[in-house]
Scaffold this motif. Sequence first.
Motif, PDB file in Angstrom:
ATOM      1  N   SER A   1      97.000 -53.376 -24.790  1.00 48.09           N
ATOM      2  CA  SER A   1      96.165 -52.748 -25.817  1.00 48.09           C
ATOM      3  C   SER A   1      94.695 -53.049 -25.540  1.00 48.09           C
ATOM      4  O   SER A   1      94.350 -54.134 -25.081  1.00 48.09           O
ATOM      5  CB  SER A   1      96.529 -53.281 -27.203  1.00 48.09           C
ATOM      6  N   ASP A   2      93.841 -52.087 -25.822  1.00 49.32           N
ATOM      7  CA  ASP A   2      92.397 -52.287 -25.696  1.00 49.32           C
ATOM      8  C   ASP A   2      91.804 -52.921 -26.949  1.00 49.32           C
ATOM      9  O   ASP A   2      90.745 -53.549 -26.901  1.00 49.32           O
ATOM     10  CB  ASP A   2      91.693 -50.953 -25.429  1.00 49.32           C
ATOM     11  N   LEU A   3      92.483 -52.734 -28.083  1.00 52.89           N
ATOM     12  CA  LEU A   3      91.943 -53.211 -29.356  1.00 52.89           C
ATOM     13  C   LEU A   3      93.101 -53.566 -30.277  1.00 52.89           C
ATOM     14  O   LEU A   3      94.113 -52.850 -30.330  1.00 52.89           O
ATOM     15  CB  LEU A   3      91.077 -52.131 -30.007  1.00 52.89           C
ATOM     16  N   THR A   4      92.974 -54.686 -30.969  1.00 55.62           N
ATOM     17  CA  THR A   4      93.972 -55.099 -31.956  1.00 55.62           C
ATOM     18  C   THR A   4      93.338 -55.051 -33.339  1.00 55.62           C
ATOM     19  O   THR A   4      92.244 -55.595 -33.549  1.00 55.62           O
ATOM     20  CB  THR A   4      94.476 -56.523 -31.678  1.00 55.62           C
TER      21      THR A   4
ATOM     22  N   HIS B   1      88.934 -40.734 -30.007  1.00 60.46           N
ATOM     23  CA  HIS B   1      89.029 -41.595 -28.832  1.00 60.46           C
ATOM     24  C   HIS B   1      90.211 -42.568 -28.867  1.00 60.46           C
ATOM     25  O   HIS B   1      90.345 -43.389 -27.961  1.00 60.46           O
ATOM     26  CB  HIS B   1      87.736 -42.392 -28.615  1.00 60.46           C
ATOM     27  N   VAL B   2      91.049 -42.495 -29.901  1.00 66.43           N
ATOM     28  CA  VAL B   2      92.262 -43.323 -29.922  1.00 66.43           C
ATOM     29  C   VAL B   2      93.368 -42.551 -29.220  1.00 66.43           C
ATOM     30  O   VAL B   2      93.804 -41.494 -29.684  1.00 66.43           O
ATOM     31  CB  VAL B   2      92.676 -43.671 -31.365  1.00 66.43           C
ATOM     32  N   ALA B   3      93.817 -43.067 -28.098  1.00 66.57           N
ATOM     33  CA  ALA B   3      94.818 -42.363 -27.295  1.00 66.57           C
ATOM     34  C   ALA B   3      96.237 -42.648 -27.778  1.00 66.57           C
ATOM     35  O   ALA B   3      97.094 -41.757 -27.773  1.00 66.57           O
ATOM     36  CB  ALA B   3      94.689 -42.766 -25.821  1.00 66.57           C
ATOM     37  N   HIS B   4      96.498 -43.884 -28.185  1.00 65.50           N
ATOM     38  CA  HIS B   4      97.875 -44.232 -28.554  1.00 65.50           C
ATOM     39  C   HIS B   4      97.853 -45.497 -29.411  1.00 65.50           C
ATOM     40  O   HIS B   4      97.018 -46.372 -29.206  1.00 65.50           O
ATOM     41  CB  HIS B   4      98.714 -44.470 -27.292  1.00 65.50           C
ATOM     42  N   VAL B   5      98.759 -45.564 -30.371  1.00 70.49           N
ATOM     43  CA  VAL B   5      98.850 -46.728 -31.246  1.00 70.49           C
ATOM     44  C   VAL B   5     100.308 -47.153 -31.357  1.00 70.49           C
ATOM     45  O   VAL B   5     101.195 -46.314 -31.583  1.00 70.49           O
ATOM     46  CB  VAL B   5      98.303 -46.417 -32.658  1.00 70.49           C
TER      47      VAL B   5
END
Length: 233
Positions: free
Chosen positions: A61-64, A92-96
């Motif tokens: 993950s790039d961001l938590t 810009h959020v590709a996947h969560v």
Amino acid sequence: MRQALRVARYRFRPTYRRQWAGLLSLALLIGLVGGLALGALAGARRTQSSFPTYLASTNPSDLTVLTALSFSHPGASGYDPALVSKIARLPHVAHVESYTGTNAALLGADGRVLINVSGLPGSIDGEFFDQDRVTVGEGRMPDPRRPDEALVDAKKTPPQIHVGSVAPIGFFTNKQEQAPDFGRARVKPEVQLDIKIVGRAVFNHEVVQDDIDTGLDGNVVFTPALTSRLSRC
């Protein structure tokens, strides 16, 4: 200048015959040391690149983002699917993918709580399975469709909790967990299952270049099948 070169050649010719072996040894030594230095440099470059290569292989993950409200709202589940969905739709959020912290306790034969741990990760939609993938060192990954399988953190779990062991685990609500007599009185869990440990694994946040970056969570990962059941309680 020409005169100086002629004098240098004149002096070099007779001494070269006597010193050629030493000069050859010096040349070989310089070449050998240079080769070792280049080899060490190449090895250092491989070592430096090994961590980024490993991390990339886990689909990190790039961001938590922490979304739980359980500590300030005891009656809340701590998991807000609407908020997760809103974050997923941001530009810009590709996947969560997400997980929720479960209130799990090892139960004794009489149903009393023996060991209680809050916040054990329960994968909701693939976190730790295909995003931030754990690295299995023993056994296998749990079947995401099975609520009665789990894996443990190889670095932080006591060795007596081993692959193949089965334990009665109770899962409690936040309200039960925060009751003053929890752990002393017998409290019926919302869900109780015999959980089989099928693997020991390392989390990607534990494989770090500096120990100060080591994460503190871990211990157990429960499957999406179980987390889905718990989220309805």
